[in-house]
Design a protein around this motif. Structure first.
Motif, short mmCIF file in Angstrom:
data_model
loop_
_atom_site.label_atom_id
_atom_site.label_comp_id
_atom_site.label_asym_id
_atom_site.label_seq_id
_atom_site.Cartn_x
_atom_site.Cartn_y
_atom_site.Cartn_z
N GLU A 40 -5.61 0.55 -14.10
CA GLU A 40 -6.78 0.90 -13.29
C GLU A 40 -8.04 1.06 -14.12
O GLU A 40 -9.14 1.07 -13.59
N ASN B 64 2.94 1.84 -3.23
CA ASN B 64 2.13 2.19 -4.39
C ASN B 64 1.25 3.41 -4.16
O ASN B 64 0.47 3.79 -5.04
N GLU C 98 -9.24 2.37 -1.55
CA GLU C 98 -9.03 2.24 -3.00
C GLU C 98 -8.87 0.78 -3.40
O GLU C 98 -9.49 0.31 -4.36
N VAL C 99 -8.02 0.09 -2.67
CA VAL C 99 -7.74 -1.30 -3.02
C VAL C 99 -8.95 -2.18 -2.71
O VAL C 99 -9.32 -3.04 -3.51
N LEU D 55 0.84 -1.20 0.00
CA LEU D 55 0.00 0.00 0.00
C LEU D 55 0.87 1.25 0.00
O LEU D 55 0.65 2.17 -0.79
N SER E 60 -11.39 -1.86 -5.40
CA SER E 60 -10.91 -2.48 -6.64
C SER E 60 -11.02 -4.00 -6.65
O SER E 60 -11.20 -4.59 -7.70
N GLN F 26 0.01 2.56 -15.06
CA GLN F 26 -0.88 2.46 -13.89
C GLN F 26 -2.30 2.89 -14.26
O GLN F 26 -3.27 2.25 -13.86
N LYS G 6 -1.36 3.83 -2.27
CA LYS G 6 -2.78 3.48 -2.31
C LYS G 6 -3.36 3.48 -0.91
O LYS G 6 -2.67 3.22 0.07
N THR G 7 -4.65 3.78 -0.84
CA THR G 7 -5.35 3.71 0.43
C THR G 7 -6.03 2.35 0.54
O THR G 7 -6.27 1.67 -0.46
N TYR H 214 -3.58 -6.89 -8.52
CA TYR H 214 -3.76 -5.44 -8.39
C TYR H 214 -2.40 -4.74 -8.28
O TYR H 214 -2.16 -3.73 -8.93
N PHE H 215 -1.52 -5.30 -7.44
CA PHE H 215 -0.21 -4.68 -7.23
C PHE H 215 0.85 -5.15 -8.23
O PHE H 215 2.00 -4.74 -8.15
#
Length: 138
Positions: free
Chosen positions: A97, A21, A27-28, A18, A31, A93, A23-24, A60-61
């Protein structure tokens, strides 16, 4: 390894991804289609996701799922960005997304070998054109 130890390892690795990247949790969670509360239990080491969700996180990552469950810290190789150019990294990215473009990242999963080879040859020809004349549009 105990269940408690595995939860702590997973939580540490997930938090590292997290942070790296930017990201919160929300967000993940959105997703990969889990509630923010469930995602938070993973981050706190309270619960472990099932393997299907671990795979979704890895996808995702853009890492192997072992990065999430391995007791060793993420390797130095994972510290280096996949794309060397910042602008390229940002474009990739954004494409990842975008649900309509995300399939570009998974094209090799079930593509016939001859089609994959054709895609690779096409990419090589684009790269060769770029080397010959970077100002010429492809």
């Amino acid at each position: 390894m105990t269940d408690i130890e595995q939860k702590k390892i997973f939580a540490k690795n997930l938090l590292t991804l997290l942070e790296k990247n930017g990201k919160t949790q929300r967000e993940v969670a959105d997703s990969i289609s889990v509630s923010p509360q469930t995602f938070n239990t993973w981050c706190q080491g309270i619960a472990l996701p099932r393997m299907g969700k671990i795979q979704k996180l890895a996808d995702y990552f853009n890492v192997d799922k072992t990065f999430l469950i391995d007791p060793e810290p993420l390797s130095e190789a994972s510290d280096a960005p996949y794309y060397l150019n910042d602008e390229t990294r940002q474009i990739a990215q954004e494409a990842f997304e975008n649900p309509e473009l995300r399939t570009l990242f998974h094209v090799a999963r079930d593509i016939p070998p001859e089609r994959l080879k054709a895609h690779i040859e096409f990419m090589k020809s684009l790269k060769a054109q770029e080397k010959d004349d970077p100002d010429e549009p492809c």
